[in-house]
Scaffold this motif. Structure first.
Motif, mmCIF file in Angstrom:
data_model
loop_
_atom_site.group_PDB
_atom_site.id
_atom_site.type_symbol
_atom_site.label_atom_id
_atom_site.label_comp_id
_atom_site.label_asym_id
_atom_site.label_seq_id
_atom_site.Cartn_x
_atom_site.Cartn_y
_atom_site.Cartn_z
ATOM 1 N N VAL A 1 -5.459 3.395 4.890
ATOM 2 C CA VAL A 1 -4.552 4.543 4.880
ATOM 3 C C VAL A 1 -5.145 5.537 5.888
ATOM 4 O O VAL A 1 -6.303 5.423 6.278
ATOM 5 N N HIS A 2 -4.355 6.515 6.308
ATOM 6 C CA HIS A 2 -4.775 7.394 7.400
ATOM 7 C C HIS A 2 -5.962 8.267 7.012
ATOM 8 O O HIS A 2 -6.029 8.764 5.901
ATOM 9 N N HIS B 1 3.536 -5.569 9.350
ATOM 10 C CA HIS B 1 3.828 -4.892 8.076
ATOM 11 C C HIS B 1 5.293 -4.473 8.053
ATOM 12 O O HIS B 1 5.857 -4.126 9.093
ATOM 13 N N ILE B 2 5.855 -4.454 6.877
ATOM 14 C CA ILE B 2 7.167 -3.820 6.691
ATOM 15 C C ILE B 2 6.894 -2.487 5.999
ATOM 16 O O ILE B 2 6.339 -2.461 4.898
ATOM 17 N N THR B 3 7.234 -1.422 6.715
ATOM 18 C CA THR B 3 6.867 -0.071 6.272
ATOM 19 C C THR B 3 8.126 0.717 5.919
ATOM 20 O O THR B 3 9.109 0.665 6.658
ATOM 21 N N THR B 4 8.083 1.413 4.793
ATOM 22 C CA THR B 4 9.168 2.332 4.415
ATOM 23 C C THR B 4 8.660 3.750 4.613
ATOM 24 O O THR B 4 7.578 4.100 4.095
ATOM 25 N N ILE B 5 9.387 4.518 5.417
ATOM 26 C CA ILE B 5 9.054 5.939 5.581
ATOM 27 C C ILE B 5 10.037 6.692 4.699
ATOM 28 O O ILE B 5 11.253 6.557 4.864
ATOM 29 N N ILE C 1 0.874 -1.182 0.000
ATOM 30 C CA ILE C 1 0.000 0.000 0.000
ATOM 31 C C ILE C 1 0.910 1.230 0.000
ATOM 32 O O ILE C 1 1.785 1.334 0.857
ATOM 33 N N VAL C 2 0.721 2.147 -0.933
ATOM 34 C CA VAL C 2 1.565 3.344 -1.028
ATOM 35 C C VAL C 2 0.709 4.559 -0.674
ATOM 36 O O VAL C 2 -0.439 4.670 -1.107
ATOM 37 N N SER C 3 1.263 5.425 0.187
ATOM 38 C CA SER C 3 0.492 6.619 0.589
ATOM 39 C C SER C 3 1.433 7.827 0.621
ATOM 40 O O SER C 3 2.517 7.807 0.063
ATOM 41 N N GLU C 4 1.013 8.859 1.321
ATOM 42 C CA GLU C 4 1.775 10.124 1.389
ATOM 43 C C GLU C 4 2.975 9.978 2.326
ATOM 44 O O GLU C 4 2.810 9.885 3.518
ATOM 45 N N GLU D 1 5.132 3.843 2.518
ATOM 46 C CA GLU D 1 4.449 2.691 1.924
ATOM 47 C C GLU D 1 4.548 1.542 2.904
ATOM 48 O O GLU D 1 5.419 1.550 3.793
ATOM 49 N N SER D 2 3.635 0.612 2.782
ATOM 50 C CA SER D 2 3.598 -0.463 3.766
ATOM 51 C C SER D 2 3.238 -1.761 3.055
ATOM 52 O O SER D 2 2.252 -1.808 2.319
ATOM 53 N N THR D 3 4.069 -2.792 3.233
ATOM 54 C CA THR D 3 3.728 -4.111 2.681
ATOM 55 C C THR D 3 3.210 -4.939 3.839
ATOM 56 O O THR D 3 3.922 -5.191 4.820
#
Ligand code: 9YT
Ligand code: FE
Length: 134
Positions: A116-117, A38-42, A16-19, A22-24
């Motif tokens: 997403v938020h 989840h593995i999240t990239t900030i 899931i990609v957001s502002e 992204e979070s897998t």
């Protein structure tokens, strides 16, 4: 037992990609484990106003540098590999990424998948699942 692979999952709709992030979502509500993982990239430079009113989250930093500020008291905590921050009071927080950060995130209750938020930086309790059940 369920075995999945991050690189595989990143190619499918668990990602899931957001502002600013992204979070897998490797482990979700429909796996019936009682939490999601989840593995999240900030992304570098992200400044996220978050407030999980409906969930408890813990976040473990695997790589990168940043900081997290609890809005209630203005305290700022540095984040680096090995840091875990535990939002045990549904803390309203600001997450800032000095560099890209890779995080392992656990949510209770578990996410459905596509959250997403919302405007308050929270996730709704009801949300769509990802159709990729592998
Ligand atoms: C670390 C953080 O809160 N990033 C936003 C995404 C969220 N953690 C998620 O995993 O969905
Ligand atoms: Fe978070």
């Amino acid at each position: 037992m369920i075995v999945r692979n991050l690189q595989e999952a990143e190619k499918g709709n668990r990602r899931i990609v957001s502002e600013g992030w992204e979070s897998t979502r490797l482990l979700l509500k429909n796996d019936n484990m009682g939490f999601s993982f989840h593995i999240t990239t900030i992304y570098e430079g992200a400044n996220l106003n978050l407030h999980y009113q409906n969930h408890l989250e813990s976040v473990y930093c695997m790589s990168g540098e940043g900081e997290v500020e609890t809005v209630a008291d203005g305290k700022v905590y540095p984040i680096q590999p090995g840091t875990i921050y535990i939002l045990d009071k549904h803390d309203k927080h600001i997450l800032r990424a000095k560099t890209e950060m890779k995080m392992a995130c656990v949510f209770n209750p578990p996410l459905h998948g596509k959250e997403v938020h919302n405007a308050e930086g929270a996730y709704e309790l009801e949300a769509e699942e990802v159709s990729d059940n592998k």
